[in-house]
Design an enzyme around this catalytic site. Sequence first.
Site, mmCIF file in Angstrom:
data_model
loop_
_atom_site.group_PDB
_atom_site.id
_atom_site.type_symbol
_atom_site.label_atom_id
_atom_site.label_comp_id
_atom_site.label_asym_id
_atom_site.label_seq_id
_atom_site.Cartn_x
_atom_site.Cartn_y
_atom_site.Cartn_z
ATOM 1 N N ASP A 39 0.798 -1.198 0.136
ATOM 2 C CA ASP A 39 0.082 0.151 0.089
ATOM 3 C C ASP A 39 0.973 1.036 -0.032
ATOM 4 O OD1 ASP A 39 -2.371 1.445 0.002
ATOM 5 O OD2 ASP A 39 -2.846 1.174 2.085
ATOM 6 N N GLY A 42 -0.097 5.471 -4.384
ATOM 7 C CA GLY A 42 -0.463 6.685 -4.734
ATOM 8 C C GLY A 42 -0.123 7.922 -3.888
ATOM 9 N N ARG A 43 0.228 7.674 -2.631
ATOM 10 C CA ARG A 43 0.524 8.801 -1.690
ATOM 11 C C ARG A 43 2.299 8.939 -2.014
ATOM 12 N NH1 ARG A 43 -1.015 6.007 3.389
ATOM 13 N NH2 ARG A 43 -1.870 4.579 2.153
ATOM 14 N N HIS A 56 2.422 3.544 -9.061
ATOM 15 C CA HIS A 56 2.055 2.040 -9.290
ATOM 16 C C HIS A 56 3.385 1.465 -10.083
ATOM 17 C CE1 HIS A 56 -1.824 2.369 -7.299
ATOM 18 N NE2 HIS A 56 -2.360 2.985 -8.428
ATOM 19 N N SER A 84 -7.460 -5.165 -5.389
ATOM 20 C CA SER A 84 -8.703 -5.821 -4.459
ATOM 21 C C SER A 84 -10.019 -5.707 -5.268
ATOM 22 C CB SER A 84 -8.716 -5.090 -3.241
ATOM 23 O OG SER A 84 -9.532 -3.991 -3.493
ATOM 24 N N GLU A 86 -12.442 -4.257 -4.348
ATOM 25 C CA GLU A 86 -12.792 -2.926 -4.185
ATOM 26 C C GLU A 86 -12.235 -1.872 -4.983
ATOM 27 O OE1 GLU A 86 -12.113 -5.090 -1.382
ATOM 28 O OE2 GLU A 86 -14.473 -5.427 -1.268
ATOM 29 N N TRP A 88 -11.991 -1.404 -8.056
ATOM 30 C CA TRP A 88 -12.608 -1.194 -9.181
ATOM 31 C C TRP A 88 -13.633 0.105 -9.016
ATOM 32 C CZ3 TRP A 88 -11.823 -3.816 -13.456
ATOM 33 C CH2 TRP A 88 -11.584 -5.365 -13.349
ATOM 34 N N ARG A 90 -12.149 2.884 -8.166
ATOM 35 C CA ARG A 90 -11.259 3.875 -8.284
ATOM 36 C C ARG A 90 -11.376 4.654 -9.914
ATOM 37 N NH1 ARG A 90 -5.476 2.627 -5.658
ATOM 38 N NH2 ARG A 90 -6.112 2.180 -3.553
ATOM 39 N N LEU A 150 10.082 -21.121 -5.323
ATOM 40 C CA LEU A 150 9.225 -20.000 -4.656
ATOM 41 C C LEU A 150 7.898 -19.939 -5.591
ATOM 42 C CD1 LEU A 150 8.847 -17.553 -3.066
ATOM 43 C CD2 LEU A 150 9.715 -16.192 -5.011
ATOM 44 N N ARG A 207 2.237 -5.072 6.298
ATOM 45 C CA ARG A 207 1.496 -4.008 5.337
ATOM 46 C C ARG A 207 2.149 -2.712 5.500
ATOM 47 N NH1 ARG A 207 -4.732 -2.495 4.584
ATOM 48 N NH2 ARG A 207 -4.538 -0.567 3.105
HETATM 49 C C1 IPE Z 1 -5.612 -2.610 -0.182
HETATM 50 O O1 IPE Z 1 -5.310 -1.373 -0.476
HETATM 51 C C2 IPE Z 1 -5.375 -3.309 -1.464
HETATM 52 C C3 IPE Z 1 -4.263 -3.448 -2.080
HETATM 53 C C4 IPE Z 1 -2.980 -3.087 -1.744
HETATM 54 C C5 IPE Z 1 -4.322 -4.106 -3.491
HETATM 55 P P1 IPE Z 1 -6.253 -0.230 -0.710
HETATM 56 O O2 IPE Z 1 -5.270 1.283 -0.604
HETATM 57 O O3 IPE Z 1 -7.116 -0.599 -1.565
HETATM 58 O O4 IPE Z 1 -7.110 -0.006 0.939
HETATM 59 P P2 IPE Z 1 -7.746 0.674 1.642
HETATM 60 O O5 IPE Z 1 -8.892 1.323 0.795
HETATM 61 O O6 IPE Z 1 -6.893 1.920 1.942
HETATM 62 O O7 IPE Z 1 -8.392 -0.021 2.775
HETATM 63 C C1 IPE Z 2 -1.558 0.138 -3.255
HETATM 64 O O1 IPE Z 2 -1.172 1.631 -3.315
HETATM 65 C C2 IPE Z 2 -1.751 -0.266 -4.753
HETATM 66 C C3 IPE Z 2 -3.339 -0.812 -5.007
HETATM 67 C C4 IPE Z 2 -4.007 -0.681 -4.016
HETATM 68 C C5 IPE Z 2 -3.394 -0.860 -6.303
HETATM 69 P P1 IPE Z 2 -2.564 2.742 -3.286
HETATM 70 O O2 IPE Z 2 -3.130 2.862 -4.699
HETATM 71 O O3 IPE Z 2 -3.662 2.197 -2.589
HETATM 72 O O4 IPE Z 2 -1.961 3.865 -2.916
HETATM 73 P P2 IPE Z 2 -2.248 4.974 -1.667
HETATM 74 O O5 IPE Z 2 -3.002 4.060 -0.475
HETATM 75 O O6 IPE Z 2 -3.620 5.669 -2.275
HETATM 76 O O7 IPE Z 2 -1.240 5.746 -1.369
HETATM 77 MG MG MG Z 3 -4.270 2.556 -0.642
#
Ligand code: IPE
Ligand code: IPE
Ligand code: MG
Length: 259
Positions: A39, A42-43, A56, A84, A86, A88, A90, A150, A207
């Site tokens: 995770d 994006g940040r 990404h 995930s 969820e 979708w 985005r 692996l 995480r």
């Molecule tokens: C969890 O991260 C899913 C993945 C790392 C693929 P998200 O960024 O989607 O989770 P939330 O929205 O912060 O819970």
């Molecule tokens: C994790 O990074 C990758 C996916 C969930 C696809 P994020 O895209 O969730 O990045 P943040 O959490 O917005 O920084």
């Molecule tokens: Mg995230």
Amino acid sequence: MKAIWKRWFNKNASAYIDSESIEEMKDAGVPRHVAIIMDGNGRWANKRSLPRVAGHYEGMKVVQRMTRFADRVGIDILTLYAFSTENWKRPETEVDYLMKLPVEFLDKFLPELIEKNVRVNIMGELEKLPKHTRNAVESAMNETKENTGLVLNLAFNYGSRAEIVQAAQYILDDYKQGRLPEGPLTEEMFSSHLMTKDMVDPDLLIRTSGEIRLSNFMLWQLAYSEFWFTDVLWPDFSEADFIEAIKEYQRRSRRYGGL
Ligand code: IPE
Ligand code: IPE
Ligand code: MG
């Protein structure tokens, strides 16, 4: 050392971590199955005024490095949460990019994975993926299915609740068709209908990015895993961080409810 230099140093030097400390860590027993919620892409991009997709892309490079690392230290299964059920929600442009990433990743990295005897598995609802994504992941699974090293288990279009409901549905169907013996359902029978049916449960869950939640990830399988959270954003995650997580894991006492 100032945090920013520490990060730079870790990122650039840790690929060369001396084999002695790796051997020491291996002797102490590495987790067989490590699952990572990757995770913070994006940040990471936002902080640099870059588009989210740049995060990404950087994240994909870290996937390569951590796969090499897992292979090097003798982890059996590396599960990575990449998309995930969820996600979708985005914006379409971001989803489109994320659907292209496995194609690009496998295009670049599959020959090395084959050479390293890595078996690629994709865990998730593949039927709902666009054709190009599905083709890429299915052919990677096919080309590596005989490999014995692996297991790189990519959770893509994965959601744990959907997985559990699907398992319940399979079990109902199996009973109706007489494929399951009469009598009570056991935990083993239930587990064998999940997407992880041939895998041991994760020993260690990592995480990144400072979020302390599971976000619908492996709810059944993580029942007795050790959790390790870090504020480091996934594109900054390094071998040194991975080692820190494993060392912390080695200090934990796993009791499974006993003494
Ligand atoms: C969890 O991260 C899913 C993945 C790392 C693929 P998200 O960024 O989607 O989770 P939330 O929205 O912060 O819970
Ligand atoms: C994790 O990074 C990758 C996916 C969930 C696809 P994020 O895209 O969730 O990045 P943040 O959490 O917005 O920084
Ligand atoms: Mg995230």
